[in-house]
Design a protein around this motif. Structure first.
Motif, PDB file in Angstrom:
ATOM      1  N   SER A 134       0.820  -1.208   0.000  1.00  0.00           N
ATOM      2  CA  SER A 134       0.000   0.000   0.000  1.00  0.00           C
ATOM      3  C   SER A 134       0.858   1.263   0.000  1.00  0.00           C
ATOM      4  N   PHE A 135       2.127   1.147   0.407  1.00  0.00           N
ATOM      5  CA  PHE A 135       3.043   2.281   0.293  1.00  0.00           C
ATOM      6  C   PHE A 135       3.710   2.301  -1.076  1.00  0.00           C
ATOM      7  N   GLY A 136       4.106   1.128  -1.535  1.00  0.00           N
ATOM      8  CA  GLY A 136       4.785   1.037  -2.820  1.00  0.00           C
ATOM      9  C   GLY A 136       5.253  -0.382  -3.065  1.00  0.00           C
ATOM     10  N   SER A 137       5.866  -0.576  -4.192  1.00  0.00           N
ATOM     11  CA  SER A 137       6.302  -1.918  -4.576  1.00  0.00           C
ATOM     12  C   SER A 137       7.764  -1.905  -4.990  1.00  0.00           C
ATOM     13  N   TYR A 138       8.373  -3.076  -4.963  1.00  0.00           N
ATOM     14  CA  TYR A 138       9.733  -3.216  -5.481  1.00  0.00           C
ATOM     15  C   TYR A 138       9.803  -4.532  -6.234  1.00  0.00           C
ATOM     16  N   GLU A 139      10.602  -4.531  -7.284  1.00  0.00           N
ATOM     17  CA  GLU A 139      10.728  -5.735  -8.090  1.00  0.00           C
ATOM     18  C   GLU A 139      12.172  -5.956  -8.492  1.00  0.00           C
ATOM     19  N   LEU A 140      12.541  -7.222  -8.548  1.00  0.00           N
ATOM     20  CA  LEU A 140      13.866  -7.604  -8.993  1.00  0.00           C
ATOM     21  C   LEU A 140      13.851  -7.598 -10.524  1.00  0.00           C
ATOM     22  N   VAL A 141      14.447  -6.586 -11.096  1.00  0.00           N
ATOM     23  CA  VAL A 141      14.447  -6.433 -12.555  1.00  0.00           C
ATOM     24  C   VAL A 141      15.440  -7.384 -13.196  1.00  0.00           C
ATOM     25  N   SER A 142      16.589  -7.564 -12.550  1.00  0.00           N
ATOM     26  CA  SER A 142      17.634  -8.427 -13.097  1.00  0.00           C
ATOM     27  C   SER A 142      18.501  -8.949 -11.959  1.00  0.00           C
ATOM     28  N   GLU A 143      18.963 -10.185 -12.105  1.00  0.00           N
ATOM     29  CA  GLU A 143      19.895 -10.748 -11.133  1.00  0.00           C
ATOM     30  C   GLU A 143      21.337 -10.473 -11.526  1.00  0.00           C
ATOM     31  N   ASP A 144      21.598 -10.247 -12.812  1.00  0.00           N
ATOM     32  CA  ASP A 144      22.958 -10.020 -13.282  1.00  0.00           C
ATOM     33  C   ASP A 144      22.951  -8.967 -14.386  1.00  0.00           C
ATOM     34  N   PRO A 145      23.301  -7.713 -14.057  1.00  0.00           N
ATOM     35  CA  PRO A 145      23.645  -7.246 -12.711  1.00  0.00           C
ATOM     36  C   PRO A 145      22.389  -7.108 -11.849  1.00  0.00           C
ATOM     37  N   LEU A 146      22.567  -7.172 -10.541  1.00  0.00           N
ATOM     38  CA  LEU A 146      21.444  -7.056  -9.620  1.00  0.00           C
ATOM     39  C   LEU A 146      20.810  -5.675  -9.773  1.00  0.00           C
ATOM     40  N   THR A 147      19.570  -5.673 -10.223  1.00  0.00           N
ATOM     41  CA  THR A 147      18.867  -4.420 -10.500  1.00  0.00           C
ATOM     42  C   THR A 147      17.487  -4.466  -9.861  1.00  0.00           C
ATOM     43  N   VAL A 148      17.152  -3.438  -9.101  1.00  0.00           N
ATOM     44  CA  VAL A 148      15.899  -3.408  -8.349  1.00  0.00           C
ATOM     45  C   VAL A 148      15.175  -2.093  -8.630  1.00  0.00           C
ATOM     46  N   LYS A 149      13.880  -2.193  -8.885  1.00  0.00           N
ATOM     47  CA  LYS A 149      13.052  -1.004  -9.118  1.00  0.00           C
ATOM     48  C   LYS A 149      12.110  -0.795  -7.941  1.00  0.00           C
ATOM     49  N   TYR A 150      12.093   0.431  -7.405  1.00  0.00           N
ATOM     50  CA  TYR A 150      11.197   0.812  -6.316  1.00  0.00           C
ATOM     51  C   TYR A 150      10.211   1.846  -6.831  1.00  0.00           C
ATOM     52  N   THR A 151       8.928   1.623  -6.555  1.00  0.00           N
ATOM     53  CA  THR A 151       7.891   2.539  -7.027  1.00  0.00           C
ATOM     54  C   THR A 151       6.952   2.893  -5.880  1.00  0.00           C
ATOM     55  N   VAL A 152       6.799   4.175  -5.608  1.00  0.00           N
ATOM     56  CA  VAL A 152       5.838   4.631  -4.604  1.00  0.00           C
ATOM     57  C   VAL A 152       4.439   4.540  -5.209  1.00  0.00           C
ATOM     58  N   ALA A 153       3.499   3.998  -4.451  1.00  0.00           N
ATOM     59  CA  ALA A 153       2.122   3.878  -4.941  1.00  0.00           C
ATOM     60  C   ALA A 153       1.543   5.261  -5.267  1.00  0.00           C
ATOM     61  N   GLU A 154       0.665   5.297  -6.209  1.00  0.00           N
ATOM     62  CA  GLU A 154       0.069   6.554  -6.651  1.00  0.00           C
ATOM     63  C   GLU A 154      -0.751   7.187  -5.535  1.00  0.00           C
ATOM     64  N   GLY A 155      -0.611   8.489  -5.396  1.00  0.00           N
ATOM     65  CA  GLY A 155      -1.420   9.232  -4.431  1.00  0.00           C
ATOM     66  C   GLY A 155      -0.880   9.261  -3.018  1.00  0.00           C
ATOM     67  N   LYS A 156       0.315   8.712  -2.770  1.00  0.00           N
ATOM     68  CA  LYS A 156       0.882   8.742  -1.419  1.00  0.00           C
ATOM     69  C   LYS A 156       1.393  10.143  -1.105  1.00  0.00           C
ATOM     70  N   LYS A 157       1.052  10.628   0.089  1.00  0.00           N
ATOM     71  CA  LYS A 157       1.405  11.993   0.460  1.00  0.00           C
ATOM     72  C   LYS A 157       2.040  12.060   1.846  1.00  0.00           C
ATOM     73  N   TRP A 158       2.894  13.057   2.012  1.00  0.00           N
ATOM     74  CA  TRP A 158       3.377  13.410   3.341  1.00  0.00           C
ATOM     75  C   TRP A 158       2.233  14.088   4.102  1.00  0.00           C
ATOM     76  N   SER A 159       2.388  14.226   5.393  1.00  0.00           N
ATOM     77  CA  SER A 159       1.312  14.780   6.209  1.00  0.00           C
ATOM     78  C   SER A 159       1.007  16.236   5.885  1.00  0.00           C
ATOM     79  N   ASP A 160       1.924  16.921   5.167  1.00  0.00           N
ATOM     80  CA  ASP A 160       1.642  18.300   4.745  1.00  0.00           C
ATOM     81  C   ASP A 160       0.981  18.354   3.373  1.00  0.00           C
ATOM     82  N   GLY A 161       0.629  17.189   2.814  1.00  0.00           N
ATOM     83  CA  GLY A 161      -0.057  17.124   1.535  1.00  0.00           C
ATOM     84  C   GLY A 161       0.858  17.005   0.334  1.00  0.00           C
TER      85      GLY A 161
END
Length: 617
Positions: free
Chosen positions: A92-119
């Motif tokens: 619910s905050f975001g996702s991460y996926e293993l894009v490649s093992e060689d070289p080790l590559t990881v993608k992190y994505t914040v879920a849409e609409g996530k906000k800090w407490s100041d908006g």
């Protein structure tokens, strides 16, 4: 009172990352709740033994359980551990996926609409600054901050160079997150980054962005770069990182290091900008922190309780009294025999006892120490001091009366008692030489080194009765061998740990925070965030790099056993015992089920609830 025992076999199977271990009464809930399940007007009060002092638990100064209990609830992230313990993806905050093992590559994505407490949107700027801080890939090379640390507070001084890029996260070159030296690529959506490791890393899944870590990049930029607009501040962060702007990065890193350190409610409320289920709404120095449900939070961990107050009660008997008086609803104090006796007389509570995931030990500063002669730079003096530590007496006197036969010495720096590899490592690591005190042997070593009456000032929590008693036992024993053990005890001990010039030895606990294979290395690798002794051994550094890329469990265990033996041979400082753990919970609350890993009782605060039968009028 109802009692349940924590299974020692289950509890002690946990191993991995480590962190330093050291208001008004809760009101009744009314019957109103919004669609999220939040009960308006509901409140719960918990107690902890050390005061909060930093919202940045990734810095060497702020890396403490007392801080991270709270940071875990106010800073959202990609995953966390439940009390099984098992790693839980926080989709619910975001996702991460293993894009490649060689070289080790990881993608992190914040879920849409996530906000800090100041908006403000949570996006790639936050992720990029977190990468820069944790990897230290943009730091000024070969900079040593030791001379710029205030021995009175443990924080960096005003004399810290303004032209130096230095993120105080303890990342080391060639291991763990220090392997991500290439600047990540930002996704087209502006909410994702893709990072490529220089070489394989076995613990990549918990290396980045867990709950309690990611700080608001726009706030850091606004305060350090003099920018008023949130969007402009975010862009300034991205520009500084992508262009490797040393001047801007120096300012950003300086604020990242010190800007979130505060011991009372800051006058600048932007400093408590939150992304998690709760946000800091009140903070009275040395008294309490109050967390209020974050109205901008839209994740799966939506809280039931609107307000959670954490009172700071260092004296465990005072915590028990507060529980009995109804001033607090849950306590997990530093356990003593008096605590278990006092809890037996209280009705309307449930008590869980057993062996916890924290272990007590003594660190010996080997460089930058308090004495001009740097007493523990001499291995003979380190060995002599270790020979005087009354480990068994401490266990028998202070721990066995609490949990009986479950009380055990800890004989490994790396393996947890009960975990695979512990017995084999202990049989070969040399710890048996310190099973009993050897005063005469210690005297002989000091005489052979030509040293008489060396002063050793020990830092510990002076407001913790168990630590006070441990210090007294160590002092009495070591003084018999010719040491002059003096008292550096302080109520501010947590911030002073690792501070050059503040003490010679320190007495505290390391608490497990994850099940990762490699994070123990941060305690011992040269320059590691938890290496508070300034210890350095080339082979330990090599093992740190080797195990980072080792995926075979048998080979991992061999490397850890080798490291364990080296640490005992180098007289790093003695381990003492595995912590006894006592948790007491009022019947007016439910949903509290402690974890062996930090943040223990707080891991599922969003599930806590006030029972109908226990509500106050």
């Amino acid at each position: 009172m109802r009692i349940k025992r924590i299974s020692a076999a289950v509890a002690l199977a946990a191993a991995g990352a480590l962190v330093i271990s050291g208001c008004a009464p809760g009101g009744g809930a009314d019957d109103s709740a919004d669609d999220s399940g939040l009960v308006e007007g509901s409140s719960i009060t918990a107690a902890w033994n050390q005061a909060f002092y930093s919202m940045n638990g990734n810095s060497s100064f702020g890396n403490a359980t007392a801080n991270n209990n709270i940071n875990y609830l106010v800073l959202d992230g990609f995953n966390y551990y439940d009390n099984t313990p098992k790693l839980v993806k926080n989709d619910s905050f975001g996702s991460y996926e293993l894009v490649s093992e060689d070289p080790l590559t990881v993608k992190y994505t914040v879920a849409e609409g996530k906000k800090w407490s100041d908006g403000t949107e949570i996006d790639a700027a936050d992720l990029m600054l977190h990468w820069a801080a944790l990897s230290r890939a943009l730091d000024t090379p070969d900079f040593d901050p030791a001379e710029y640390t205030d021995p009175e507070t443990g924080e960096f001084t005003d004399a810290f160079p303004t032209d130096v890029v230095y993120f105080d996260s303890g990342a080391t070159e060639g291991s763990q997150f220090g392997l991500v030296t290439q600047t990540p690529e930002i996704g087209d959506d502006g909410r994702s980054i893709t990072m490529t490791y220089d070489s394989p890393y076995v613990d990549w899944e918990v290396a980045y962005g867990t709950m309690g870590e990611i700080l608001p990049a726009h706030i850091i930029a606004k305060k350090s770069l003099g920018i008023d607009d949130n969007a402009e501040a975010k862009q300034a962060v991205l520009d500084a990182i992508e262009s490797d702007d040393a001047e801007a990065l120096a300012s950003l890193s300086a604020f990242w290091n010190n800007g979130f350190n505060f011991t009372e409610m800051p006058s600048d409320l932007e400093l408590v900008t939150a992304s998690g289920p709760y946000m800091i709404s009140d903070f009275e120095a040395d008294q309490f922190v109050t967390l209020t449900a974050n109205p901008e939070y839209t994740g799966d961990n939506t809280p039931n309780i609107e307000e959670v107050t954490i009172r700071f009660i260092p004296d465990p008997l005072a915590a028990v009294q507060a529980l009995e008086n109804g001033e607090v609803d849950v306590i997990q104090p530093q356990a003593t025999a008096d605590i278990t006796t006092a809890l037996e007389g209280i009705e309307g509570i449930t008590v869980a006892t057993g062996v916890g995931g924290t272990y007590e030990h003594v660190d010996l500063q080997m460089a930058n120490a308090r004495n001009p002669e740097n007493i523990f730079s001499n291995p003979d003096v380190r060995q002599a001091f270790m020979m005087t530590i009354p480990r068994q007496e401490i266990l028998d006197t202070l721990i066995k009366p609490i949990i009986g036969d479950d009380a055990i010495l800890r004989d490994s720096y790396i393996f947890v008692p009960g975990a695979e590899g512990y017995d084999e490592s202990v049989a070969n690591n040399g710890s048996a030489e310190y099973a009993e005190v050897d005063i005469e042997g210690a005297k002989a070593l000091l005489a052979g080194a030509g040293i008489s009456n060396p002063e050793v000032c020990i830092l510990y929590a002076s407001n913790n009765p168990r630590r006070v008693n441990e210090f007294a036992l160590i002092q009495a024993s070591a003084n018999q061998a010719g040491f002059n053990v003096t008292d550096c005890g302080s109520t501010d001990w947590g911030g002073l740990l690792g501070t050059p010039g503040a003490y010679d030895a320190s007495l505290f606990g390391w608490q497990s925070t994850s099940l990762s294979v490699t994070d123990w290395t941060a305690n011992f690798v040269t320059g590691g965030i938890n290496n508070l002794s300034f210890y350095s051994n080339p082979r330990i550094d090599e093992i740190s790099q080797e195990i980072s890329g080792e995926f075979d469990p048998a080979a991992q265990q061999e490397l850890m056993m080798e490291a364990d033996k080296i640490l005992w041979e180098d007289f790093f400082g003695p381990t003492i015992y595995q912590f006894p753990e006592v948790t007491a919970i009022s019947d007016r609350v439910e949903g509290i089920d402690s974890s062996i890993l930090a943040p223990t009782i707080f891991w599922n605060t969003w599930d806590w609830a006030v029972t109908d039968g226990g509500s106050e009028e």
